[in-house]
Design an enzyme around this catalytic site. Structure first.
Site, PDB file in Angstrom:
ATOM      1  N   HIS A  56     -31.976  -2.334  11.526  1.00 53.28           N
ATOM      2  CA  HIS A  56     -31.911  -0.869  11.421  1.00 53.28           C
ATOM      3  C   HIS A  56     -31.602  -0.422  10.001  1.00 53.28           C
ATOM      4  CE1 HIS A  56     -32.478  -0.512  15.686  1.00 53.28           C
ATOM      5  NE2 HIS A  56     -31.580  -1.460  15.848  1.00 53.28           N
TER       6      HIS A  56
ATOM      7  N   TRP B 234       2.359  -6.558  -8.340  1.00 53.21           N
ATOM      8  CA  TRP B 234       1.012  -6.260  -7.850  1.00 53.21           C
ATOM      9  C   TRP B 234       0.812  -4.787  -8.198  1.00 53.21           C
ATOM     10  CZ3 TRP B 234      -1.525  -2.957  -4.498  1.00 53.21           C
ATOM     11  CH2 TRP B 234      -2.822  -3.330  -4.129  1.00 53.21           C
TER      12      TRP B 234
ATOM     13  N   LYS C 129       0.132 -11.133  -0.581  1.00 57.05           N
ATOM     14  CA  LYS C 129       0.282 -11.599   0.797  1.00 57.05           C
ATOM     15  C   LYS C 129       0.805 -10.506   1.719  1.00 57.05           C
ATOM     16  CE  LYS C 129       0.474 -14.842   3.955  1.00 57.05           C
ATOM     17  NZ  LYS C 129      -0.828 -15.183   4.510  1.00 57.05           N
TER      18      LYS C 129
ATOM     19  N   CYS D  20       4.491  -7.144  -4.442  1.00 57.08           N
ATOM     20  CA  CYS D  20       5.478  -7.356  -5.485  1.00 57.08           C
ATOM     21  C   CYS D  20       6.629  -8.202  -4.919  1.00 57.08           C
ATOM     22  CB  CYS D  20       6.081  -6.071  -6.052  1.00 57.08           C
ATOM     23  SG  CYS D  20       4.878  -4.960  -6.769  1.00 57.08           S
TER      24      CYS D  20
ATOM     25  N   LYS E  52     -12.716 -14.192   5.010  1.00 61.35           N
ATOM     26  CA  LYS E  52     -12.153 -15.412   4.416  1.00 61.35           C
ATOM     27  C   LYS E  52     -12.984 -15.837   3.219  1.00 61.35           C
ATOM     28  CE  LYS E  52      -9.217 -15.738   5.679  1.00 61.35           C
ATOM     29  NZ  LYS E  52      -8.106 -15.244   6.391  1.00 61.35           N
TER      30      LYS E  52
ATOM     31  N   GLU F  32     -12.735 -13.162   0.190  1.00 62.01           N
ATOM     32  CA  GLU F  32     -11.447 -12.973  -0.493  1.00 62.01           C
ATOM     33  C   GLU F  32     -11.057 -14.152  -1.377  1.00 62.01           C
ATOM     34  OE1 GLU F  32      -7.837 -12.567   1.865  1.00 62.01           O
ATOM     35  OE2 GLU F  32      -8.690 -13.796   3.435  1.00 62.01           O
TER      36      GLU F  32
ATOM     37  N   ARG G 256       3.259 -12.685  -3.470  1.00 64.88           N
ATOM     38  CA  ARG G 256       3.353 -11.242  -3.186  1.00 64.88           C
ATOM     39  C   ARG G 256       2.793 -10.386  -4.312  1.00 64.88           C
ATOM     40  NH1 ARG G 256       7.544 -10.046   0.894  1.00 64.88           N
ATOM     41  NH2 ARG G 256       7.453  -7.930   0.130  1.00 64.88           N
TER      42      ARG G 256
ATOM     43  N   GLU H  20     -13.999 -12.264  10.573  1.00 66.37           N
ATOM     44  CA  GLU H  20     -12.965 -13.062   9.909  1.00 66.37           C
ATOM     45  C   GLU H  20     -13.591 -14.075   8.949  1.00 66.37           C
ATOM     46  OE1 GLU H  20     -10.033 -12.933   9.291  1.00 66.37           O
ATOM     47  OE2 GLU H  20      -9.252 -14.935   8.944  1.00 66.37           O
TER      48      GLU H  20
ATOM     49  N   ASN I 277      10.021  -2.522  -5.655  1.00 61.85           N
ATOM     50  CA  ASN I 277       8.903  -2.851  -4.782  1.00 61.85           C
ATOM     51  C   ASN I 277       8.661  -1.619  -3.923  1.00 61.85           C
ATOM     52  OD1 ASN I 277       7.088  -4.089  -3.142  1.00 61.85           O
ATOM     53  ND2 ASN I 277       8.559  -5.436  -2.118  1.00 61.85           N
ATOM     54  N   GLY I 278       7.408  -1.119  -3.887  1.00 65.01           N
ATOM     55  CA  GLY I 278       7.104   0.075  -3.089  1.00 65.01           C
ATOM     56  C   GLY I 278       6.387   1.108  -3.936  1.00 65.01           C
TER      57      GLY I 278
HETATM   58  C1  F6R Z   1      -6.690 -11.942   4.965  1.00 67.84           C
HETATM   59  C2  F6R Z   1      -5.345 -11.484   5.229  1.00 67.84           C
HETATM   60  C3  F6R Z   1      -5.132 -10.030   5.392  1.00 67.84           C
HETATM   61  C4  F6R Z   1      -3.988  -9.749   6.387  1.00 67.84           C
HETATM   62  C5  F6R Z   1      -3.662  -8.240   6.380  1.00 67.84           C
HETATM   63  C6  F6R Z   1      -2.582  -7.905   7.356  1.00 67.84           C
HETATM   64  O1  F6R Z   1      -6.754 -13.336   4.857  1.00 67.84           O
HETATM   65  O2  F6R Z   1      -4.416 -12.252   5.287  1.00 67.84           O
HETATM   66  O3  F6R Z   1      -6.290  -9.356   5.751  1.00 67.84           O
HETATM   67  O4  F6R Z   1      -4.379 -10.171   7.654  1.00 67.84           O
HETATM   68  O5  F6R Z   1      -3.272  -7.856   5.095  1.00 67.84           O
HETATM   69  O6  F6R Z   1      -1.391  -8.541   7.025  1.00 67.84           O
HETATM   70  P1  F6R Z   1      -0.249  -8.736   8.090  1.00 67.84           P
HETATM   71  O7  F6R Z   1      -0.798  -9.635   9.148  1.00 67.84           O
HETATM   72  O8  F6R Z   1       0.884  -9.347   7.329  1.00 67.84           O
HETATM   73  O9  F6R Z   1       0.066  -7.381   8.626  1.00 67.84           O
END
Ligand code: F6R
Length: 587
Positions: free
Chosen positions: A487, A73, A582, A2, A468, A471, A27, A464, A97-98
């Site tokens: 397995h 969010w 984010k 948010c 990527k 998502e 956010r 990763e 926010n929270g």
């Molecule tokens: C994926 C991504 C997330 C963050 C995760 C941790 O592309 O960006 O998986 O890596 O939410 O976020 P931070 O690094 O801000 O703690």
């Protein structure tokens, strides 16, 4: 998670608050809303969907006294107009926010006192409870202080009280809130990008601080309502860091910045082919790396490097599990937190747990002055710059570089690692510009399911790559240790199943290649990102072949570019994938 922005100023307030809000759309973006005071009268507009839906209802030329706004969010209650913030009860209107963890209990209490609720949110309960206290005290500051004793959970609020139509109050606990100090205008937001169109001077609120903000005055109070002085900081940035700068997407721009990110880390953390005195891991017998998502996958690579070059045992844990599992803390353990935003709620909670157990904490964080950076005993900053795309790219690489530098420090690999890193920027540029990802992206974009396979460090990279891809393109993808497939999960394989493999580690590549042959024999076509020139794949992204330190790092940009191109072909909202935000400031 948010975004919140409050603005007090006499000049085009709607435009100012919305510029801030739009910069926080990363956010949260399932609904948004604004409340503003004009001539002592409150107006509230809320809209489901992205901020443009709200935008179309507003007059940017309107002069107002104050405004608070929110991009959501969803946590409690679906994304719709009613659940969108601001929420209003009695004389109180607020954005939040929270998460208010005890909202159910408070709701029952408020219902028994005659309150009724329109939304399914925890936030509306907070507005009602504040109204309830305010009706008793008649003093908003006292009411806010009392509210901190009532609410459990995390919050950053922007609050308007009808009786003070030119004032915005702010308060926080475990959710960031900053005050931007302008000239005859002030702004109160959950993140720095939202204030930069007004000022680069800002104050960070601490837990339980209360701020009272008008267009020409900002006062800070502690929980006991004593007025306090706060340090004014200056944010240095170039405007390009928060614009797309000609790229179609922030994600592509940020991938293109990775070459410079490597150079910055070399400049900052190395000198004469030696790693500067950043942090000495050697005194610890074991290390717990704790992080979420991509940051934890960077941690896996860190584990590989630290165990190999420093010979220290490393465990990597998801922060969301760490707090609830049995931990065997002893004084020789280091808890190493990794976070781009520095605000991730689970990572912050793990950090607090380690501190409570008197364990040394070190954080690798991208955002200066973030909660994780401030709470850790030691901190190393990554220098990736502001990352706007929800899917991390340059911050992930920067975390790995810092981990590698710590791992090789004072070992015989130190000089080699640094010389390898010096080669990386040109290779990154080459992989972005000289490889045609289109044809492979097209193949992947037609798949419903994908396995991302690898062994050892290649598996950690695959984790990763897989995240990527899923998502931003919404293709179901799972990372798997290549040897584990038979397995059980190999039963899923048929000619339509997508298989992407990472094969760089020559000490185990023969085994991985055998596993890939098993997959091929069952009809699947194999895509390899590899430095090995053998006949084991149907399609490949060929990377160069250097050595065990550099080779794994070469895979990162091709994985990111592949995911980006698949998502682009599928027409996805690359920078703001559905359901994601984010900065994950709720547990
Ligand atoms: C994926 C991504 C997330 C963050 C995760 C941790 O592309 O960006 O998986 O890596 O939410 O976020 P931070 O690094 O801000 O703690």
């Amino acid at each position: 998670m948010c975004g919140i922005v409050g603005y007090a100023g006499k000049n085009k307030g709607i435009s100012k608050v919305m510029t801030g809000l739009k910069s926080l759309e990363y956010r949260g973006y399932d609904s948004s809303g604004i409340a503003y005071m004009k001539n002592g009268k409150i107006n509230i507009i809320k809209k489901e969907g992205p901020i443009v839906n709200l935008d179309s209802c507003l007059d940017y030329n309107e002069d107002i006294d104050i405004a608070i706004s929110h991009t959501r969010w969803a946590t409690h209650g679906v994304a719709n107009d009613i659940n969108a913030h601001p929420h209003r009860q009695g004389k109180i209107t607020l954005v939040h926010n929270g998460i208010i963890e005890n909202y159910n209990e408070l709701k029952k209490e408020l219902i028994s006192k005659g309150y009724t609720f329109k939304s399914d949110t925890d936030t509306e309960i907070a507005s009602a409870y504040l109204d309830y206290i305010y009706n008793k005290t008649g003093n908003i500051l006292e009411s806010l202080s009392e509210l901190t004793n009532i609410l459990k959970g995390s919050y950053a609020f922007n609050i308007i009280c009808d009786d003070e139509p030119e004032v915005i109050y702010g308060m926080r606990k475990d959710s960031p809130l900053i005050v931007g100090l302008g000239d005859k205008e002030n702004i109160l937001a959950s993140d720095i990008p939202a204030v930069l169109h007004i000022t680069n001077k800002y104050v960070l609120l601490d837990n339980y601080d209360i701020v009272k903000l008008t267009n020409d005055k900002v006062l800070f109070y502690n929980k006991n309502l004593e007025e306090i002085k706060k340090e004014v900081k200056e944010f240095t940035f170039d405007k390009e860091s928060i614009s797309k700068n000609g790229y179609d997407h922030f994600m592509l721009k940020e991938i293109n910045e990775e070459a410079d990110v490597v150079k910055k880390h070399l400049n900052l953390y190395t000198e004469n082919d030696k790693v500067k005195d950043i942090f000495d891991l050697s005194k610890y017998k074991s290390i717990d790396i704790v992080a979420c998502g991509s940051a934890s996958f960077a941690g896996q690579i860190g584990k590989y490097y630290i165990e190999k070059y420093k010979n220290i045992k490393v465990n990597v844990y998801y922060a969301s599990e760490y707090r609830y599992q049995k931990n065997f803390f002893d004084k020789d353990t280091l808890v190493l937190l990794i976070s781009q935003s520095g605000e991730t709620a689970d990572t912050l909670a793990a950090l607090k747990l380690a501190k409570e157990n008197n364990i040394d904490t070190l954080s690798i964080v991208n955002r200066k002055d973030s909660s994780i950076a401030r709470e850790s005993k030691y901190v190393i900053y990554t220098e990736a710059g502001i990352e706007i795309a929800v899917a991390t790219t340059k911050a992930y690489l920067s975390q790995i570089i810092v981990l590698l530098l710590m791992a090789v420090k004072d070992t015989k690999y130190e000089e080699k690692a640094i010389n390898d890193l010096k080669l990386l920027p040109n290779l990154i540029t080459k992989y972005i510009n000289e490889y045609d990802y289109q044809s492979i992206a097209k193949i992947v974009s037609e798949k419903e399911h994908v396995f991302y396979l690898g062994r050892g460090i290649d598996y950690y990279l695959a984790m990763e790559g897989s995240l990527k891809l899923k998502e931003i393109s919404y293709i179901h993808s799972e990372a798997f240790q290549a040897g584990e497939l038979k397995h059980g999960s190999i039963s899923l394989i048929d000619k339509d199943f997508g298989v992407i493999s990472i094969v760089t580690d020559k000490t185990i590549s023969d085994k991985t290649i055998s596993n890939l042959k098993e997959v091929s024999s069952r009809g699947a076509k194999v895509i390899a990102i590899t430095n090995i020139r053998e006949d084991f794949y149907d399609y490949s992204i060929e990377i160069d072949d250097y050595d065990e330190i550099l080779n794994p790092l070469l895979v990162i940009v091709p994985m990111q570019m592949l995911a980006y191109n698949v998502a682009k072909l599928k027409g996805c909202d690359i920078d703001k994938p559905r359901n994601l935000a984010k900065s994950v400031t709720v547990e």
